[in-house]
Design an enzyme around this catalytic site. Structure first.
Site, PDB file in Angstrom:
ATOM      1  N   ASP A  30      67.390 117.480  34.460  1.00  0.00           N
ATOM      2  CA  ASP A  30      67.597 116.209  35.585  1.00  0.00           C
ATOM      3  C   ASP A  30      68.749 116.583  36.497  1.00  0.00           C
ATOM      4  O   ASP A  30      69.687 116.982  36.371  1.00  0.00           O
ATOM      5  CB  ASP A  30      68.136 115.205  34.639  1.00  0.00           C
ATOM      6  CG  ASP A  30      67.833 113.717  35.583  1.00  0.00           C
ATOM      7  OD1 ASP A  30      67.084 112.925  34.936  1.00  0.00           O
ATOM      8  OD2 ASP A  30      68.452 113.565  36.553  1.00  0.00           O
ATOM      9  N   ILE A  31      68.366 116.330  37.781  1.00  0.00           N
ATOM     10  CA  ILE A  31      69.201 116.705  38.933  1.00  0.00           C
ATOM     11  C   ILE A  31      70.478 115.726  38.827  1.00  0.00           C
ATOM     12  O   ILE A  31      71.669 116.278  39.413  1.00  0.00           O
ATOM     13  CB  ILE A  31      68.439 116.525  40.357  1.00  0.00           C
ATOM     14  CG1 ILE A  31      68.970 117.192  41.338  1.00  0.00           C
ATOM     15  CG2 ILE A  31      68.511 114.988  40.603  1.00  0.00           C
ATOM     16  CD1 ILE A  31      68.204 117.327  42.618  1.00  0.00           C
ATOM     17  N   ASN A  87      61.202 105.444  30.489  1.00  0.00           N
ATOM     18  CA  ASN A  87      60.814 104.699  31.008  1.00  0.00           C
ATOM     19  C   ASN A  87      59.435 104.233  31.677  1.00  0.00           C
ATOM     20  O   ASN A  87      58.952 105.065  32.667  1.00  0.00           O
ATOM     21  CB  ASN A  87      61.838 104.520  32.416  1.00  0.00           C
ATOM     22  CG  ASN A  87      63.108 104.415  31.755  1.00  0.00           C
ATOM     23  OD1 ASN A  87      63.702 104.079  30.733  1.00  0.00           O
ATOM     24  ND2 ASN A  87      64.311 105.105  32.295  1.00  0.00           N
ATOM     25  N   GLN A  94      61.456 102.430  35.819  1.00  0.00           N
ATOM     26  CA  GLN A  94      60.863 104.089  36.040  1.00  0.00           C
ATOM     27  C   GLN A  94      61.037 104.227  37.459  1.00  0.00           C
ATOM     28  O   GLN A  94      60.494 103.245  38.208  1.00  0.00           O
ATOM     29  CB  GLN A  94      59.479 104.050  35.572  1.00  0.00           C
ATOM     30  CG  GLN A  94      58.913 105.380  35.785  1.00  0.00           C
ATOM     31  CD  GLN A  94      57.545 105.822  35.587  1.00  0.00           C
ATOM     32  OE1 GLN A  94      56.948 104.877  34.794  1.00  0.00           O
ATOM     33  NE2 GLN A  94      56.822 106.676  35.829  1.00  0.00           N
ATOM     34  N   HIS A 100      57.656 110.875  32.545  1.00  0.00           N
ATOM     35  CA  HIS A 100      58.546 111.921  32.008  1.00  0.00           C
ATOM     36  C   HIS A 100      59.339 111.248  30.915  1.00  0.00           C
ATOM     37  O   HIS A 100      59.636 109.930  30.868  1.00  0.00           O
ATOM     38  CB  HIS A 100      59.604 112.328  33.065  1.00  0.00           C
ATOM     39  CG  HIS A 100      60.223 111.222  33.780  1.00  0.00           C
ATOM     40  ND1 HIS A 100      59.453 110.266  34.994  1.00  0.00           N
ATOM     41  CD2 HIS A 100      61.541 110.457  33.600  1.00  0.00           C
ATOM     42  CE1 HIS A 100      60.457 109.396  35.271  1.00  0.00           C
ATOM     43  NE2 HIS A 100      61.476 109.460  34.715  1.00  0.00           N
ATOM     44  N   HIS A 102      62.941 111.687  28.864  1.00  0.00           N
ATOM     45  CA  HIS A 102      64.102 112.078  29.068  1.00  0.00           C
ATOM     46  C   HIS A 102      64.823 112.642  27.607  1.00  0.00           C
ATOM     47  O   HIS A 102      64.493 111.987  26.711  1.00  0.00           O
ATOM     48  CB  HIS A 102      65.366 110.866  29.417  1.00  0.00           C
ATOM     49  CG  HIS A 102      65.097 110.366  30.680  1.00  0.00           C
ATOM     50  ND1 HIS A 102      65.976 110.528  31.728  1.00  0.00           N
ATOM     51  CD2 HIS A 102      64.235 109.498  31.393  1.00  0.00           C
ATOM     52  CE1 HIS A 102      65.395 109.995  33.093  1.00  0.00           C
ATOM     53  NE2 HIS A 102      64.197 109.171  32.675  1.00  0.00           N
TER      54      HIS A 102
END
Ligand code: 5GP
Ligand code: ZN
Length: 145
Positions: A30-31, A87, A94, A100, A102
């Site tokens: 994750d960024i 989410n 979301q 996606h 997490h």
């Protein structure tokens, strides 16, 4: 989908620190990680929400998240556990419209660090972090489970 940032990552048109990849799935950092090693697992084929995700792909997505959580325990991240979260839909906050999962590694006693991470969400040493998780994955796979 051309405008989808995660589809762009799949196609290599947008940068990402990749942790795992096969024909159908991709895992990348994750960024804006909540904890070090916060990883996103996605199906390569675009689905916006669970409603349009192939049912078997959903099961395989979780299976990969499961394996990554175990890899994080076996890695230098020394995770004691993980939060796995998906989410589904804007109603559930979301923000990226490509399904996606997490996988957020956790450690005993990291409550304060987790709370700070939720606010700051800073990325550090992404390449080294991804390498550590990949090593953890190899350890997990060598167990043959
Ligand atoms: P959501 O709230 O939709 O479940 O989470 C979306 C996640 O995607 C967020 O944690 C956010 O930091 C991450 N994210 C958004 N854009 C990018 C991107 O371009 N690259 C990466 N690696 N992560 C992203
Ligand atoms: Zn997409």
């Amino acid at each position: 989908m051309s405008s989808c940032i995660f589809c762009q990552i799949v196609r290599g048109e947008a940068p990402a620190t990749r942790v795992y990849e096969d024909d159908d799935f991709l895992a990348f950092l994750d960024i804006r990680p909540i904890t070090r090693g916060h990883t996103l697992v996605i199906p390569k084929q675009h689905s916006t929400e669970l409603e349009d995700l192939d049912r078997d792909a959903g099961a395989r997505l979780f299976r990969l998240g499961h394996h990554l959580a175990l890899a994080m325990r076996r890695s230098d991240l020394a995770a004691d556990g993980a939060n796995l979260a998906l989410n589904d839909g804007t109603a559930a906050f979301q923000t990226v419209g490509h399904v996606h999962l997490h996988v957020v590694p956790r450690q005993h006693g990291d409550k304060l660090r987790f709370a700070t991470g939720l606010v700051l969400r800073r990325s550090k040493d992404a390449e080294a972090t991804a390498a550590a998780i990949r090593t953890g994955l190899r350890k997990f796979e060598s167990e043959g489970s």
